[in-house]
Design a protein around this motif. Structure first.
Motif: not given
Length: 267
Positions: A64-69, A173-175, A179-183, A185-187
């Motif tokens: 509701a606060l973050l509709p997508g990444p 801690i930030s997207p 981005v290079n550590l997780l396969p 996307p993140t919010y």
């Protein structure tokens, strides 16, 4: 005097100039909307009912606060209580060192929570004193996490480390750093869990040094807004300047005057 504007060369230049101005204005308007979102700007509305004292907001679904990444965390959402449902990705758990809680040095335990929508939310399951060690294992299966939305950390955030950390540790801690550590996307932002396992301490809602982490981003978007509007004005100015020059040159030729200079743009 301005009949040359109807020539194919000038018609083409005029169409290109108008198209460039429209694109620049559209991009400037888009950046302005991103500035308002990042700064939490809301447009005033007129109400006929008397205002009542504000009450603490109940926990809201993260979506509701973050509709997508690609959605940006606003100042209005900062610190809000949210719920997120998904599965912890223990294989990509990260430890965030050099974090202070209650005046003591320690580290965060960050475990990505994969949501049903696909993106993950960075959940800090708690804080532990001392150097990074072996934190309690993350729960398996589907879980629902309740916590408070926090702003992305930046390079000037107290305790943030730019790099040079061992595998399994994260400096900020930030997207952008994930981005290079997780396969996947993140919010935007991260969630500080309210309920933590034994051996960990809940991370309090804090604002990084120098602001809430959103001010720099908001003014960056504002700078881009002004830049695109300036480009639009520059294109219009150059079109007018060149048209004026050619009109003056055409008038001089009609009077039999020879200019003492040659404009390479008009040749």
């Amino acid at each position: 005097m301005y009949r040359f504007l109807l020539t194919p060369r000038w018609l083409g230049s005029t169409v290109l100039s108008i198209a460039a101005i429209v694109v620049c204005v559209w991009l400037g308007t888009w950046q302005l909307s991103r500035f308002e979102a990042a700064a939490g700007v809301s447009h005033p509305q007129h109400h006929t009912q008397a205002s009542t004292p504000a009450r603490p907001a109940a926990a809201s679904p993260l979506e509701a606060l973050l509709p997508g990444p690609t959605a940006q965390l606003t100042t209005g959402a900062l610190g809000r209580e949210v719920t997120a449902t998904g599965t912890y990705d223990a294989a990509h758990q990260l430890l965030v060192p050099n974090r202070t809680v209650n005046g003591k040095q320690g580290y965060y335990v960050l475990t990505p929570l994969r949501t049903a929508a696909g993106p993950a939310v960075s959940v800090v399951r708690g804080w532990a004193e001392g150097n990074p060690g072996t934190p309690p294992p993350a729960p398996t299966g589907q879980v629902t996490v309740t916590g408070r939305l926090q702003a992305d950390e930046t390079a000037d955030t107290s305790g943030a480390v730019a790099g040079g950390l061992p595998d399994g540790q994260l400096g900020m801690i930030s997207p952008a750093t994930l981005v290079n550590l997780l396969p996947y996307p993140t919010y935007d932002g991260w969630v500080a869990a309210d309920t933590v396992p034994a051996g960990l301490t809940a991370v309090p809602t804090t604002q990084p040094d120098g602001g809430n982490g959103l001010t720099a981003r908001a003014f960056q978007n504002l700078g881009y807004t002004l830049q695109w509007f300036a480009f639009a004005g520059f294109v219009g100015f150059m079109w007018f300047r060149l048209a004026r020059r050619e009109a003056e040159a055409a008038q001089d030729r009609a009077l039999g005057l020879t200019p003492s200079w040659t404009d390479p743009v008009l040749d």
